[in-house]
Motif scaffolding. Structure first.
Motif, short mmCIF file in Angstrom:
data_model
loop_
_atom_site.label_atom_id
_atom_site.label_comp_id
_atom_site.label_asym_id
_atom_site.label_seq_id
_atom_site.Cartn_x
_atom_site.Cartn_y
_atom_site.Cartn_z
N SER A 42 4.64 8.37 13.62
CA SER A 42 4.53 9.48 12.90
C SER A 42 4.68 9.27 11.35
CB SER A 42 5.37 10.57 13.29
OG SER A 42 6.85 10.17 13.03
N GLU A 43 5.67 8.18 10.98
CA GLU A 43 6.05 7.73 9.67
C GLU A 43 4.83 6.71 9.09
OE1 GLU A 43 8.64 8.34 7.74
OE2 GLU A 43 9.48 9.49 9.11
N ILE A 44 4.30 6.04 9.96
CA ILE A 44 2.96 5.13 9.65
C ILE A 44 1.71 6.17 9.35
CG2 ILE A 44 1.47 3.36 10.15
CD1 ILE A 44 3.96 2.04 11.90
N ALA A 45 1.80 6.99 10.21
CA ALA A 45 0.48 8.01 9.76
C ALA A 45 0.84 8.77 8.86
CB ALA A 45 0.13 8.60 11.28
N ALA A 46 1.85 9.06 8.23
CA ALA A 46 2.13 9.98 7.09
C ALA A 46 1.60 9.04 5.87
CB ALA A 46 3.49 10.54 7.15
N MET A 47 2.08 7.87 5.66
CA MET A 47 1.69 6.98 4.74
C MET A 47 0.39 7.10 3.92
SD MET A 47 4.01 3.60 5.88
CE MET A 47 3.45 2.67 4.40
N THR A 52 -2.56 7.59 -1.34
CA THR A 52 -3.94 7.22 -1.30
C THR A 52 -4.01 5.67 -1.56
OG1 THR A 52 -4.58 8.06 -3.56
CG2 THR A 52 -4.93 9.35 -1.56
N GLY A 53 -3.08 5.32 -2.20
CA GLY A 53 -3.13 3.74 -2.38
C GLY A 53 -2.98 2.78 -1.26
N VAL A 54 -2.54 3.39 -0.07
CA VAL A 54 -2.20 2.61 1.08
C VAL A 54 -3.54 2.77 1.66
CG1 VAL A 54 -1.02 2.58 3.31
CG2 VAL A 54 0.19 3.51 1.13
N PRO A 55 -4.00 1.44 2.07
CA PRO A 55 -5.23 1.40 2.78
C PRO A 55 -5.33 2.23 4.42
CG PRO A 55 -4.74 -0.82 2.01
CD PRO A 55 -3.56 0.14 1.75
N LEU A 56 -6.36 2.96 4.65
CA LEU A 56 -6.19 3.44 5.90
C LEU A 56 -6.19 2.62 7.13
CD1 LEU A 56 -6.38 6.70 6.74
CD2 LEU A 56 -8.67 6.32 7.15
N SER A 57 -6.98 1.46 7.04
CA SER A 57 -6.95 0.33 7.87
C SER A 57 -5.73 -0.27 8.38
CB SER A 57 -7.99 -0.62 7.68
OG SER A 57 -7.49 -1.38 6.57
N THR A 58 -4.83 -0.42 7.47
CA THR A 58 -3.32 -0.94 7.54
C THR A 58 -2.65 -0.03 8.47
OG1 THR A 58 -3.45 -1.84 5.11
CG2 THR A 58 -1.29 -1.74 6.33
#
Length: 230
Positions: A42-47, A52-58
């Motif tokens: 849940s924490e990773i999904a919220a990032m 928006t600077g965090v790549p979705l793929s990461t």
């Protein structure tokens, strides 16, 4: 705004599918390891949604790694009693047939007030009304009422209720539970006699075997081979 909406939809669908792949237990009663994985996911999904600077793929890759890890560990726990105990622990018996296990309650930090609350939640007001109180590996407390305090059913109106009997698992998916075998005063000679009745050579061929302490009733279910029972 459009990017945030799109990311939210993508992560929502991906996380739901991930939890479904991890198994239905993930949605129902969670073990400690499952709860940890769920919180981290849940924490990773919220990032990537809030930043928006965090790549979705990461985030997707990190969640996939957690999912694979949980599935692998769950499979190992299914096959191995040792791994299951390491990940999920063992049930804790707090009360058994008139005996209160104080040290076990202390180990689990479960006080008398907690015990009485669980009794009331299960329709009892005194320990004299129950035979067993135990904490399961998922943290839930099971209260087994004695025969006199059990809810009346239609058959009970015609005859005296049968006493509550505790059943112990002897073989769990091909693994011999030696602690239960010893607790019941049984040995491998007795076990092999039960196997011979089903024309089995070893307990590794057994999926489930239980023994009812008071009545001596044995339930044995062989492993399936090729989709059919032996």
């Amino acid at each position: 705004m459009g990017i945030v909406v799109l990311r939210t939809i993508v992560m929502y669908i991906f996380v739901v599918l991930t939890l479904r792949l991890m198994g239905k237990r993930q949605i129902g009663e969670l073990e400690a390891s499952e709860l940890v994985v769920t919180i981290i996911i849940s924490e990773i999904a919220a990032m990537p949604i809030t930043n928006t600077g965090v790549p979705l793929s990461t985030s997707v890759i990190a969640i996939l790694i957690l999912m694979i890890l949980e599935v692998v560990l769950s499979d190992l726990a299914y096959r191995s009693m040792g791994v299951r105990t390491l990940l999920y622990g063992r049930p804790s018996m707090f009360f058994q047939k008139g005996k209160l296990h104080q040290q076990e309650m202390k180990r689990q930090r479960f006080n008398v007030a907690d015990l009485m609350e669980e009794l009331r939640n299960n329709g009892a007001v005194s320990l004299s009304q129950v035979d067993y109180v135990m904490m399961e590996t998922n943290g839930k407390v099971s209260v087994i009422l004695n025969a006199e305090s059990s809810p009346v059913t239609p058959p009970d109106l015609q005859q005296k209720p049968e006493p509550v009997r505790m059943s112990y698992v002897i073989v769990d998916n091909g693994t011999l539970v030696r602690t239960n075998l010893k607790r019941l005063g049984l040995n491998e000679e007795w076990l092999y006699k039960q196997l011979n009745k089903e024309r089995l050579k070893h307990w590794r061929e057994v999926f489930y075997l239980s023994f009812e302490q008071d009545s001596g009733k044995v339930v044995l279910i062989p492993k399936e081979k090729g989709g059919k029972k032996r």
